[in-house]
Design a protein around this motif. Structure first.
Motif, PDB file in Angstrom:
ATOM      1  N   SER A  69     -13.553   3.317   2.935  1.00 32.62           N
ATOM      2  CA  SER A  69     -13.417   4.699   2.470  1.00 32.62           C
ATOM      3  C   SER A  69     -11.977   5.000   2.052  1.00 32.62           C
ATOM      4  CB  SER A  69     -13.904   5.689   3.533  1.00 32.62           C
ATOM      5  OG  SER A  69     -13.140   5.597   4.707  1.00 32.62           O
ATOM      6  N   PHE A  70     -10.995   4.426   2.748  1.00 31.68           N
ATOM      7  CA  PHE A  70      -9.601   4.621   2.355  1.00 31.68           C
ATOM      8  C   PHE A  70      -9.362   4.052   0.957  1.00 31.68           C
ATOM      9  CE2 PHE A  70      -5.152   3.674   1.896  1.00 31.68           C
ATOM     10  CZ  PHE A  70      -4.513   4.771   2.458  1.00 31.68           C
ATOM     11  N   LEU A  71      -9.875   2.848   0.723  1.00 37.49           N
ATOM     12  CA  LEU A  71      -9.678   2.218  -0.591  1.00 37.49           C
ATOM     13  C   LEU A  71     -10.305   3.055  -1.701  1.00 37.49           C
ATOM     14  CD1 LEU A  71     -10.218  -1.543   0.313  1.00 37.49           C
ATOM     15  CD2 LEU A  71      -8.051  -0.335  -0.060  1.00 37.49           C
ATOM     16  N   VAL A  72     -11.443   3.681  -1.429  1.00 34.54           N
ATOM     17  CA  VAL A  72     -12.086   4.554  -2.418  1.00 34.54           C
ATOM     18  C   VAL A  72     -11.287   5.843  -2.581  1.00 34.54           C
ATOM     19  CG1 VAL A  72     -14.166   5.926  -2.892  1.00 34.54           C
ATOM     20  CG2 VAL A  72     -14.386   3.566  -2.079  1.00 34.54           C
ATOM     21  N   LEU A  73     -10.918   6.472  -1.455  1.00 34.93           N
ATOM     22  CA  LEU A  73     -10.212   7.757  -1.509  1.00 34.93           C
ATOM     23  C   LEU A  73      -8.851   7.668  -2.188  1.00 34.93           C
ATOM     24  CD1 LEU A  73     -11.076   9.101   2.043  1.00 34.93           C
ATOM     25  CD2 LEU A  73     -11.802  10.103  -0.142  1.00 34.93           C
ATOM     26  N   GLN A  74      -8.167   6.549  -2.032  1.00 32.54           N
ATOM     27  CA  GLN A  74      -6.834   6.456  -2.632  1.00 32.54           C
ATOM     28  C   GLN A  74      -6.891   6.470  -4.159  1.00 32.54           C
ATOM     29  OE1 GLN A  74      -4.684   2.962  -1.476  1.00 32.54           O
ATOM     30  NE2 GLN A  74      -6.062   1.567  -2.534  1.00 32.54           N
ATOM     31  N   ASN A  75      -8.080   6.261  -4.734  1.00 32.44           N
ATOM     32  CA  ASN A  75      -8.225   6.363  -6.191  1.00 32.44           C
ATOM     33  C   ASN A  75      -8.166   7.811  -6.671  1.00 32.44           C
ATOM     34  OD1 ASN A  75      -8.526   3.572  -6.746  1.00 32.44           O
ATOM     35  ND2 ASN A  75     -10.631   3.676  -6.021  1.00 32.44           N
ATOM     36  N   TRP A  76      -8.481   8.768  -5.789  1.00 34.21           N
ATOM     37  CA  TRP A  76      -8.518  10.179  -6.166  1.00 34.21           C
ATOM     38  C   TRP A  76      -7.450  11.023  -5.498  1.00 34.21           C
ATOM     39  CZ3 TRP A  76     -13.487   7.908  -5.183  1.00 34.21           C
ATOM     40  CH2 TRP A  76     -14.216   7.680  -6.342  1.00 34.21           C
ATOM     41  N   LEU A  77      -6.889  10.548  -4.403  1.00 32.00           N
ATOM     42  CA  LEU A  77      -5.924  11.348  -3.659  1.00 32.00           C
ATOM     43  C   LEU A  77      -4.527  10.731  -3.742  1.00 32.00           C
ATOM     44  CD1 LEU A  77      -7.989  12.030  -0.393  1.00 32.00           C
ATOM     45  CD2 LEU A  77      -7.758  13.516  -2.400  1.00 32.00           C
TER      46      LEU A  77
ATOM     47  N   PRO B 216      -0.739  10.048  -2.146  1.00 36.46           N
ATOM     48  CA  PRO B 216      -0.357   9.779  -0.754  1.00 36.46           C
ATOM     49  C   PRO B 216      -0.185  11.057   0.075  1.00 36.46           C
ATOM     50  CG  PRO B 216       0.824   8.298  -2.211  1.00 36.46           C
ATOM     51  CD  PRO B 216       0.104   9.295  -3.093  1.00 36.46           C
ATOM     52  N   ALA B 217       0.381  12.105  -0.511  1.00 38.24           N
ATOM     53  CA  ALA B 217       0.541  13.369   0.229  1.00 38.24           C
ATOM     54  C   ALA B 217      -0.816  13.977   0.563  1.00 38.24           C
ATOM     55  CB  ALA B 217       1.381  14.350  -0.582  1.00 38.24           C
TER      56      ALA B 217
ATOM     57  N   ALA C 233      -7.491   6.879  12.839  1.00 35.99           N
ATOM     58  CA  ALA C 233      -6.347   6.056  13.253  1.00 35.99           C
ATOM     59  C   ALA C 233      -6.109   4.921  12.254  1.00 35.99           C
ATOM     60  CB  ALA C 233      -6.568   5.501  14.658  1.00 35.99           C
ATOM     61  N   PHE C 234      -7.186   4.299  11.758  1.00 37.65           N
ATOM     62  CA  PHE C 234      -6.974   3.216  10.795  1.00 37.65           C
ATOM     63  C   PHE C 234      -6.570   3.773   9.430  1.00 37.65           C
ATOM     64  CE2 PHE C 234      -8.179  -0.555   8.184  1.00 37.65           C
ATOM     65  CZ  PHE C 234      -7.234  -1.403   8.723  1.00 37.65           C
ATOM     66  N   TRP C 235      -7.060   4.958   9.071  1.00 37.18           N
ATOM     67  CA  TRP C 235      -6.552   5.599   7.854  1.00 37.18           C
ATOM     68  C   TRP C 235      -5.042   5.772   7.955  1.00 37.18           C
ATOM     69  CZ3 TRP C 235     -10.277  10.320   6.801  1.00 37.18           C
ATOM     70  CH2 TRP C 235     -11.438   9.865   6.159  1.00 37.18           C
ATOM     71  N   LEU C 236      -4.569   6.191   9.127  1.00 38.96           N
ATOM     72  CA  LEU C 236      -3.127   6.363   9.330  1.00 38.96           C
ATOM     73  C   LEU C 236      -2.382   5.046   9.124  1.00 38.96           C
ATOM     74  CD1 LEU C 236      -0.732   8.160  10.181  1.00 38.96           C
ATOM     75  CD2 LEU C 236      -1.260   7.518  12.553  1.00 38.96           C
ATOM     76  N   VAL C 237      -2.918   3.973   9.688  1.00 32.18           N
ATOM     77  CA  VAL C 237      -2.290   2.653   9.519  1.00 32.18           C
ATOM     78  C   VAL C 237      -2.213   2.305   8.039  1.00 32.18           C
ATOM     79  CG1 VAL C 237      -2.579   0.167   9.922  1.00 32.18           C
ATOM     80  CG2 VAL C 237      -2.924   1.790  11.809  1.00 32.18           C
TER      81      VAL C 237
ATOM     82  N   MET D 165       0.355   0.965   2.949  1.00 32.07           N
ATOM     83  CA  MET D 165       0.034   0.787   1.538  1.00 32.07           C
ATOM     84  C   MET D 165       1.223   1.191   0.680  1.00 32.07           C
ATOM     85  SD  MET D 165      -2.902  -0.532   1.475  1.00 32.07           S
ATOM     86  CE  MET D 165      -4.236  -0.287   0.334  1.00 32.07           C
ATOM     87  N   PRO D 166       1.419   0.567  -0.478  1.00 28.34           N
ATOM     88  CA  PRO D 166       0.554  -0.462  -1.043  1.00 28.34           C
ATOM     89  C   PRO D 166       0.775  -1.799  -0.339  1.00 28.34           C
ATOM     90  CG  PRO D 166       2.408  -0.094  -2.497  1.00 28.34           C
ATOM     91  CD  PRO D 166       2.551   0.875  -1.352  1.00 28.34           C
ATOM     92  N   ALA D 167      -0.301  -2.452  -0.083  1.00 30.26           N
ATOM     93  CA  ALA D 167      -0.259  -3.761   0.566  1.00 30.26           C
ATOM     94  C   ALA D 167      -1.366  -4.612  -0.030  1.00 30.26           C
ATOM     95  CB  ALA D 167      -0.458  -3.611   2.071  1.00 30.26           C
ATOM     96  N   GLY D 168      -1.110  -5.892  -0.115  1.00 30.96           N
ATOM     97  CA  GLY D 168      -2.123  -6.812  -0.615  1.00 30.96           C
ATOM     98  C   GLY D 168      -3.263  -6.965   0.378  1.00 30.96           C
ATOM     99  N   PHE D 169      -4.301  -7.657  -0.059  1.00 36.34           N
ATOM    100  CA  PHE D 169      -5.479  -7.838   0.776  1.00 36.34           C
ATOM    101  C   PHE D 169      -5.133  -8.539   2.088  1.00 36.34           C
ATOM    102  CE2 PHE D 169      -9.280 -10.284   2.057  1.00 36.34           C
ATOM    103  CZ  PHE D 169     -10.134  -9.220   2.288  1.00 36.34           C
ATOM    104  N   GLY D 170      -4.290  -9.556   2.041  1.00 35.92           N
ATOM    105  CA  GLY D 170      -3.909 -10.281   3.253  1.00 35.92           C
ATOM    106  C   GLY D 170      -3.237  -9.384   4.282  1.00 35.92           C
ATOM    107  N   ALA D 171      -2.340  -8.522   3.815  1.00 30.00           N
ATOM    108  CA  ALA D 171      -1.662  -7.593   4.723  1.00 30.00           C
ATOM    109  C   ALA D 171      -2.646  -6.574   5.295  1.00 30.00           C
ATOM    110  CB  ALA D 171      -0.522  -6.890   4.004  1.00 30.00           C
TER     111      ALA D 171
END
Length: 185
Positions: free
Chosen positions: A62-70, A72-73, A112-116, A121-127
């Motif tokens: 969901s974070f990966l989807v949401l970051q397309n529309w939102l 960082p703030a 909590a994971f959204w916060l992480v 981010m931005p971070a690659g898939f491995g990170a």
């Protein structure tokens, strides 16, 4: 008479368990009340195997989807609002289930994971995988400060609802601390 939606903590909705009679959640229970749907991660918490991991995976996707529309703030505002709403939802759902900190409540993992992810981010898939594995380790194993946070706030009511979220935020902090140390060296 007030309803649970207006904040009455004594009147559980249909399908909820009375205190002392633990309930295994179902899709019917989840859909019976908006707080249940939120706390159960819109179904992720119904996973028969490792619901916390399922909730964290849902958070990641969901974070990966949401970051397309939102921006960082805006994502930060969403995390803050989701924490407050989650506190309410986790408090009521735990009480309705008759369990202090049910494993099927996964909204704590989600925010909590959204916060992480928001902070790395931005971070690659491995990170991102490293962040996921570290977070799941700290959340599941509960070493040191995470165990303290998990044990400190227990009970039904707002204190217990805060406790459901608090240990996951401590796990997120530990995850971010390890990532920061890793990047430093």
């Amino acid at each position: 008479m007030t309803t649970p939606l207006s904040g009455d903590s004594s009147a559980p909705p249909a399908g909820a368990q009375p205190p002392g009679a633990p309930l295994k959640p179902s899709s019917r229970f989840m859909l019976a009340y908006p707080a249940h749907a939120i706390a159960l991660g819109f179904g992720a918490g119904l996973s028969p195997v490792a619901p916390g991991t399922a909730g964290t995976l849902w958070a990641w996707l969901s974070f990966l989807v949401l970051q397309n529309w939102l921006s960082p703030a805006e994502m930060g505002v969403l995390i803050a609002v989701s924490t407050g709403v989650g506190w309410w939802a986790c408090t009521l759902t735990a009480r309705h289930m008759g369990v202090l900190d049910p494993g099927s409540i996964v909204w704590d993992e989600v925010v909590a994971f959204w916060l992480v992810l928001w902070l790395v981010m931005p971070a690659g898939f491995g990170a991102q995988v490293v962040a996921f594995v570290l977070f799941r380790f700290f959340d599941a194993v509960k070493p040191g400060p995470v165990a303290w946070a998990d044990a400190t706030f227990k009970g039904f009511g707002w204190r217990g609802g805060f406790g459901i979220l608090f240990d996951d935020f401590v796990a997120a902090f530990c995850t971010l601390l390890v990532i920061a140390a890793w990047r430093f060296w």
